[in-house]
Design a protein around this motif. Structure first.
Motif, short mmCIF file in Angstrom:
data_model
loop_
_atom_site.label_atom_id
_atom_site.label_comp_id
_atom_site.label_asym_id
_atom_site.label_seq_id
_atom_site.Cartn_x
_atom_site.Cartn_y
_atom_site.Cartn_z
N ILE A 21 0.88 -1.17 0.00
CA ILE A 21 0.00 0.00 0.00
C ILE A 21 0.91 1.22 0.00
CG2 ILE A 21 -1.79 1.31 1.18
CD1 ILE A 21 -2.76 -1.24 2.45
N ASN A 22 0.81 2.01 -1.06
CA ASN A 22 1.70 3.16 -1.22
C ASN A 22 1.26 4.34 -0.37
OD1 ASN A 22 3.27 1.79 -3.05
ND2 ASN A 22 2.17 2.59 -4.83
N CYS A 23 2.24 5.01 0.18
CA CYS A 23 1.99 6.24 0.93
C CYS A 23 3.14 7.21 0.65
CB CYS A 23 1.92 5.95 2.43
SG CYS A 23 1.83 7.43 3.47
N THR A 24 2.80 8.41 0.25
CA THR A 24 3.79 9.47 0.09
C THR A 24 3.35 10.67 0.90
OG1 THR A 24 2.70 10.27 -1.91
CG2 THR A 24 4.52 8.73 -2.22
N TYR A 25 4.30 11.52 1.23
CA TYR A 25 3.97 12.64 2.10
C TYR A 25 4.69 13.90 1.64
CZ TYR A 25 8.60 11.96 4.13
OH TYR A 25 9.95 11.84 4.31
N THR A 26 4.17 15.02 2.06
CA THR A 26 4.87 16.29 1.95
C THR A 26 4.92 16.89 3.34
OG1 THR A 26 2.84 17.48 1.44
CG2 THR A 26 4.14 16.73 -0.42
N ALA A 27 6.09 17.34 3.71
CA ALA A 27 6.24 17.89 5.07
C ALA A 27 7.48 18.76 5.13
CB ALA A 27 6.33 16.77 6.09
N THR A 28 7.43 19.75 5.98
CA THR A 28 8.63 20.49 6.34
C THR A 28 9.05 20.00 7.72
OG1 THR A 28 7.26 22.24 7.26
CG2 THR A 28 7.99 22.51 4.99
N GLY A 29 10.26 20.24 8.07
CA GLY A 29 10.70 19.77 9.37
C GLY A 29 11.04 18.29 9.34
N TYR A 30 10.85 17.63 10.47
CA TYR A 30 11.27 16.24 10.62
C TYR A 30 10.11 15.39 11.16
CZ TYR A 30 15.64 18.71 10.20
OH TYR A 30 16.65 19.52 9.76
N PRO A 31 9.21 14.98 10.25
CA PRO A 31 8.03 14.25 10.74
C PRO A 31 8.35 12.83 11.15
CG PRO A 31 8.03 14.27 8.35
CD PRO A 31 9.18 15.13 8.77
N SER A 32 7.51 12.30 12.03
CA SER A 32 7.46 10.86 12.27
C SER A 32 6.35 10.30 11.39
CB SER A 32 7.16 10.58 13.74
OG SER A 32 8.20 11.04 14.57
N LEU A 33 6.48 9.05 10.98
CA LEU A 33 5.51 8.43 10.07
C LEU A 33 4.89 7.20 10.71
CD1 LEU A 33 7.62 8.70 6.79
CD2 LEU A 33 5.78 10.21 7.53
N PHE A 34 3.63 6.97 10.41
CA PHE A 34 2.87 5.90 11.07
C PHE A 34 1.99 5.17 10.06
CE2 PHE A 34 3.64 7.73 15.26
CZ PHE A 34 3.84 9.05 14.97
N TRP A 35 1.72 3.92 10.38
CA TRP A 35 0.60 3.21 9.81
C TRP A 35 -0.31 2.78 10.95
CZ3 TRP A 35 -1.16 2.81 5.01
CH2 TRP A 35 -0.28 3.07 3.95
N TYR A 36 -1.60 3.17 10.82
CA TYR A 36 -2.62 2.72 11.74
C TYR A 36 -3.55 1.77 10.98
CZ TYR A 36 -1.71 6.01 15.58
OH TYR A 36 -1.15 6.69 16.64
N VAL A 37 -4.17 0.84 11.71
CA VAL A 37 -5.10 -0.10 11.11
C VAL A 37 -6.44 -0.02 11.85
CG1 VAL A 37 -4.22 -2.01 12.54
CG2 VAL A 37 -5.50 -2.51 10.46
N GLN A 38 -7.51 -0.11 11.08
CA GLN A 38 -8.86 -0.09 11.67
C GLN A 38 -9.58 -1.35 11.21
OE1 GLN A 38 -11.42 3.17 10.41
NE2 GLN A 38 -12.44 3.21 12.38
N TYR A 39 -9.73 -2.31 12.14
CA TYR A 39 -10.48 -3.53 11.84
C TYR A 39 -11.96 -3.22 11.88
CZ TYR A 39 -5.96 -5.74 12.52
OH TYR A 39 -4.64 -6.09 12.43
N PRO A 40 -12.78 -4.01 11.20
CA PRO A 40 -14.22 -3.73 11.12
C PRO A 40 -14.84 -3.53 12.50
CG PRO A 40 -13.63 -5.48 9.60
CD PRO A 40 -12.40 -5.19 10.39
#
Lengths: 116, 116
Positions: A21-40
């Motif tokens: 699953i592709n994810c790209t971002y735009t950000a200034t500074g130094y972000p942290s990145l996450f994947w969250y999951v939502q089960y039904p």
């Protein structure tokens, strides 16, 4: 401003197939990145995270690597199971502020359905 | 109980009703959040409380009124809502406000609100 772009779903796979699953971002500074999951029928749960470039987050067979050069954080799993069927959200914690005042910026979510 | 608990899970209300959503966390966290999750949109941060003090209000209409009586409980009081307010309302908590040393938010299961 900061933003997160995820591939649109739904994604439908057979059990034991490979997932990206592709994810790209735009950000200034130094972000942290996450994947969250939502089960039904449930709330969001943190799946994995990476706090600096080249870090790899991993959990439950899922992996994602923080790629600063391509501003990406793609989610991968080598062999999916029916129980992985859920909605997956990519997010970043904006790095504008050195203190404790960050926000989570969210992607739209990608629905994954895994068939037996 | 552990984690973040939201009640009710489902709510149907008329536009002239007054109702409240409740969130309770048993994690000893100091920050709590209300999010709105609508189809085809990113999660929208509505309110942030830190140590029971409201620290952020993201231009939310006054028909939504939050209350944080203590660090374990968060309410969202609803009155004269509109049909477009129908959504999943998620509560979250974190140890402290999000920052470099604290990057994880824990979510409840949400309240599915339908305004008729």
């Amino acid at each position: 401003g900061d933003s997160v772009t995820q591939m649109e779903g739904p994604v439908t796979l057979s059990e034991e197939a490979c997932l990206t699953i592709n994810c790209t971002y735009t950000a200034t500074g130094y972000p942290s990145l996450f994947w969250y999951v939502q089960y039904p029928g449930e709330g969001l749960q943190l799946l994995l995270k990476a706090t600096k470039a080249d870090d790899k987050g991993s959990n439950k067979g899922f992996e994602a690597t923080y790629r600063k050069e391509t501003t990406s954080f793609h989610l991968e799993k080598g062999s999916v199971q029916v129980s992985d069927s859920a909605v997956y959200f990519c997010a970043l914690s904006d790095g504008h502020f050195a203190g404790n005042n960050r926000k989570l910026i969210w992607g739209l979510g990608t629905s994954l359905a895994v068939n037996p | 109980e552990t984690g973040v608990t939201q009640t009710p899970r489902h709510l149907v209300m008329g536009m002239t009703n007054k109702k409240s959503l409740k969130c309770e966390q048993h994690l000893g966290h100091n920050a709590m959040y209300w999010y709105k999750q609508s189809a085809k949109k990113p999660l929208e941060l509505m309110f942030v409380y830190s140590l029971e003090e409201r620290v952020e209000n993201n231009s939310v209409p006054s028909r939504f009124s939050p209350e944080c009586p203590n660090s374990s409980h968060l309410f969202l009081h609803l009155h004269t809502l509109q049909p477009e307010d129908s959504a999943l309302y998620l509560c979250a908590s974190s140890q402290d406000r999000l920052g470099p040393q604290n990057t994880e938010a824990f979510f409840g299961q949400g309240t599915r609100l339908t305004v008729v």
